[in-house]
Design a protein around this motif. Structure first.
Motif, PDB file in Angstrom:
ATOM      1  N   GLY A 152      25.158 -80.631   6.897  1.00 20.46           N
ATOM      2  CA  GLY A 152      24.616 -81.067   5.426  1.00 20.46           C
ATOM      3  C   GLY A 152      24.502 -79.997   4.471  1.00 20.46           C
ATOM      4  O   GLY A 152      23.387 -80.427   3.593  1.00 20.46           O
ATOM      5  N   GLN A 153      25.111 -79.055   4.526  1.00 20.69           N
ATOM      6  CA  GLN A 153      24.931 -78.009   3.616  1.00 20.69           C
ATOM      7  C   GLN A 153      25.864 -77.846   2.388  1.00 20.69           C
ATOM      8  O   GLN A 153      25.604 -77.087   1.374  1.00 20.69           O
ATOM      9  CB  GLN A 153      25.187 -76.549   4.330  1.00 20.69           C
ATOM     10  CG  GLN A 153      24.320 -76.240   5.494  1.00 20.69           C
ATOM     11  CD  GLN A 153      22.942 -76.028   5.002  1.00 20.69           C
ATOM     12  OE1 GLN A 153      22.667 -75.629   4.052  1.00 20.69           O
ATOM     13  NE2 GLN A 153      21.848 -76.358   5.966  1.00 20.69           N
ATOM     14  N   SER A 154      26.576 -78.983   2.428  1.00 18.74           N
ATOM     15  CA  SER A 154      27.578 -79.083   0.981  1.00 18.74           C
ATOM     16  C   SER A 154      27.458 -80.702   1.062  1.00 18.74           C
ATOM     17  O   SER A 154      27.790 -81.459   1.848  1.00 18.74           O
ATOM     18  CB  SER A 154      28.685 -78.436   1.187  1.00 18.74           C
ATOM     19  OG  SER A 154      29.523 -79.012   2.121  1.00 18.74           O
ATOM     20  N   GLU A 155      28.400 -81.192  -0.272  1.00 18.74           N
ATOM     21  CA  GLU A 155      28.425 -82.629  -0.372  1.00 18.74           C
ATOM     22  C   GLU A 155      29.641 -82.683   0.594  1.00 18.74           C
ATOM     23  O   GLU A 155      29.459 -84.209   1.154  1.00 18.74           O
ATOM     24  CB  GLU A 155      29.128 -82.684  -2.094  1.00 18.74           C
ATOM     25  CG  GLU A 155      29.164 -84.314  -2.166  1.00 18.74           C
ATOM     26  CD  GLU A 155      29.367 -84.399  -3.455  1.00 18.74           C
ATOM     27  OE1 GLU A 155      29.506 -85.449  -3.911  1.00 18.74           O
ATOM     28  OE2 GLU A 155      29.452 -83.515  -4.369  1.00 18.74           O
ATOM     29  N   GLN A 156      30.668 -82.030   0.866  1.00 20.34           N
ATOM     30  CA  GLN A 156      31.681 -82.508   1.854  1.00 20.34           C
ATOM     31  C   GLN A 156      30.979 -82.587   3.400  1.00 20.34           C
ATOM     32  O   GLN A 156      31.669 -83.399   4.268  1.00 20.34           O
ATOM     33  CB  GLN A 156      32.648 -81.814   1.743  1.00 20.34           C
ATOM     34  CG  GLN A 156      33.434 -81.618   0.660  1.00 20.34           C
ATOM     35  CD  GLN A 156      33.069 -80.791  -0.533  1.00 20.34           C
ATOM     36  OE1 GLN A 156      32.012 -80.386  -0.419  1.00 20.34           O
ATOM     37  NE2 GLN A 156      33.599 -81.251  -1.814  1.00 20.34           N
ATOM     38  N   ASP A 157      29.960 -82.017   3.546  1.00 19.92           N
ATOM     39  CA  ASP A 157      29.377 -82.018   4.775  1.00 19.92           C
ATOM     40  C   ASP A 157      28.199 -82.929   5.056  1.00 19.92           C
ATOM     41  O   ASP A 157      27.489 -82.834   6.184  1.00 19.92           O
ATOM     42  CB  ASP A 157      28.739 -80.530   5.238  1.00 19.92           C
ATOM     43  CG  ASP A 157      28.961 -80.359   6.710  1.00 19.92           C
ATOM     44  OD1 ASP A 157      29.793 -80.756   7.278  1.00 19.92           O
ATOM     45  OD2 ASP A 157      28.033 -79.674   7.132  1.00 19.92           O
ATOM     46  N   LEU A 158      27.867 -83.565   4.154  1.00 17.86           N
ATOM     47  CA  LEU A 158      26.707 -84.532   4.342  1.00 17.86           C
ATOM     48  C   LEU A 158      27.003 -85.639   5.482  1.00 17.86           C
ATOM     49  O   LEU A 158      28.153 -86.007   5.440  1.00 17.86           O
ATOM     50  CB  LEU A 158      26.347 -85.280   2.958  1.00 17.86           C
ATOM     51  CG  LEU A 158      25.772 -84.294   1.896  1.00 17.86           C
ATOM     52  CD1 LEU A 158      25.641 -84.916   0.626  1.00 17.86           C
ATOM     53  CD2 LEU A 158      24.432 -83.677   2.353  1.00 17.86           C
ATOM     54  N   TYR A 159      25.959 -86.162   5.997  1.00 20.54           N
ATOM     55  CA  TYR A 159      26.502 -87.157   7.097  1.00 20.54           C
ATOM     56  C   TYR A 159      25.531 -88.344   7.284  1.00 20.54           C
ATOM     57  O   TYR A 159      24.421 -88.386   6.513  1.00 20.54           O
ATOM     58  CB  TYR A 159      26.422 -86.446   8.535  1.00 20.54           C
ATOM     59  CG  TYR A 159      25.232 -85.983   8.782  1.00 20.54           C
ATOM     60  CD1 TYR A 159      24.441 -86.642   9.488  1.00 20.54           C
ATOM     61  CD2 TYR A 159      24.748 -84.588   8.490  1.00 20.54           C
ATOM     62  CE1 TYR A 159      23.102 -86.008   9.997  1.00 20.54           C
ATOM     63  CE2 TYR A 159      23.800 -83.763   8.976  1.00 20.54           C
ATOM     64  CZ  TYR A 159      22.725 -84.493   9.477  1.00 20.54           C
ATOM     65  OH  TYR A 159      21.717 -84.198   9.996  1.00 20.54           O
TER      66      TYR A 159
END
Length: 290
Positions: A152-159
C-alpha cells in the motif's frame, strides 16, 4: 445388481467436498483476509483505460476462472513457497467443484484448462508434471510482472481485502458472476460509496445491466447494505435527487488476525496487522475517486 458395502458407503460419506478443500487451503495459508491489489478491479486514474483484468472475466462469463483465481491468491500470497502452490489435478478440480458434474479424467482436464486461461491472462504461470500442477502468482494487473506482496505504498500497490469467510461460510457457492464482480468493486472502495450503473462501461468495462444485477444479488445475499442519499437540485421537479450509497456488511469486513486479537484481550501490545497500510496511503485510498 451391484451393491455397495457399508465400508464403501462410509468412504463415500467421508470424501472431502469442494468447500472442505477450499477451507483447508485457507487454513494452510494462515489467512484471515486475502489481499488483492485494487488494479485487478480498476486501473489507476490517468491510465489509458480504467478497465482492470476483472473485466475479461465478466465479459467472458468466466465465473469458474474468477473463483479459482481468487482462491489461488489466497493460497499463494503468504509467500511460504515462493508465491506458488502445488496440488494434484484432482484436488484442483475439487477446489473448483468441477468434480460434481464430470468424470475424474474430465474434471482433471477441466481444471487444467481453467488454469491455462488464467495463464493466458498473465495472472499466473502454471506447469504440469504427471498429475501434479504447480501455480505461481503474477502481479494482479495482468502485466505479467512477478508477484510481490502489496504493502500500500503507492496507488498501484493499494489493495482490498477479502475475508476468508467468503469461502468458509459458503458465500462463494451462492454468488453469481455479476455479484462477485460487484463485491470486488465494493471492497475496493470506502464504506458508503456510490456505484452509478451508467458509469460502469467506462470505469469497469461491463454493462449497466450487469452492474445493477450484481448489486441486487449482493443485497439479496446480505453481503452489502445500502442507504439513500438526497442532494439538493434546484432544477429537478422535486427539488432533490436521490442516489444509493453502499457498504459491506459484517461478513465482508476484514478480520483481525487471531494472534493480534488474543494479544489485545490479554492486555499486551498488539502485533502489527497483516498487510497493514500506513495512514497516508490509507487516507489516499479513502479519498480516491473512481
Amino acid at each position: 445388481m451391484k451393491t455397495t458395502s457399508p465400508a464403501e458407503r462410509d468412504i463415500q460419506i467421508a470424501k472431502a467436498t469442494g468447500r472442505d478443500t477450499r477451507t483447508e487451503i485457507l487454513k494452510r495459508s494462515i489467512r484471515a483476509n486475502v489481499p488483492l491489489r485494487k488494479t485487478f478491479v480498476q486501473a489507476p486514474r490517468g491510465s489509458t483505460s480504467r478497465h482492470g483484468p476483472l473485466r475479461d472475466f465478466v465479459t467472458g462469463r468466466d465465473l469458474r476462472g474468477l473463483k479459482a483465481y481468487l482462491l489461488i491468491v489466497a493460497a499463494c500470497s503468504n509467500g511460504t513457497d515462493g508465491w506458488s502452490t502445488r496440488h494434484d489435478s484432482a484436488v484442483w478440480a475439487r477446489m473448483m467443484d468441477i468434480d460434481r458434474t464430470a468424470t475424474d479424467q474430465a474434471a482433471r482436464t477441466g481444471a487444467w484448462r481453467a488454469l491455462r486461461r488464467l495463464q493466458e491472462r498473465n495472472l499466473i504461470t502454471c506447469t504440469r508434471k504427471g498429475t501434479m500442477i504447480t501455480v505461481t502468482l503474477l502481479r494482479e494487473d495482468g502485466s505479467g510482472a512477478p508477484y510481490e506482496r502489496p504493502v500500500g505504498q503507492s496507488e498501484q500497490d493499494l489493495y482490498l481485502q477479502i475475508p476468508a469467510a467468503f469461502w468458509t461460510k459458503g458465500y462463494d457457492e451462492q454468488i453469481d458472476l455479476p455479484a462477485l464482480a460487484l463485491l470486488l468493486v465494493v471492497l475496493r472502495e470506502k464504506n458508503w460509496s456510490k456505484f452509478p450503473a451508467e458509469r460502469a462501461p467506462d470505469w469497469y468495462g461491463w454493462s449497466p445491466d450487469t452492474h445493477e444485477r450484481g448489486l441486487k444479488k449482493l443485497l439479496d445475499l446480505g453481503l452489502v447494505e445500502r442507504r439513500p442519499q438526497y442532494t439538493k437540485a434546484p432544477l429537478a421537479p422535486s427539488g432533490v435527487t436521490m442516489a444509493y450509497q453502499y457498504q459491506r456488511t459484517a461478513p465482508m469486513r476484514p478480520r483481525k488476525p487471531r494472534k493480534q486479537a488474543a494479544t489485545k484481550l490479554n492486555g499486551g501490545s498488539a502485533a502489527k496487522p497483516e498487510h497493514t497500510q500506513t495512514k497516508k496511503p490509507a487516507a489516499r485510498a479513502a479519498r480516491q475517486g473512481r
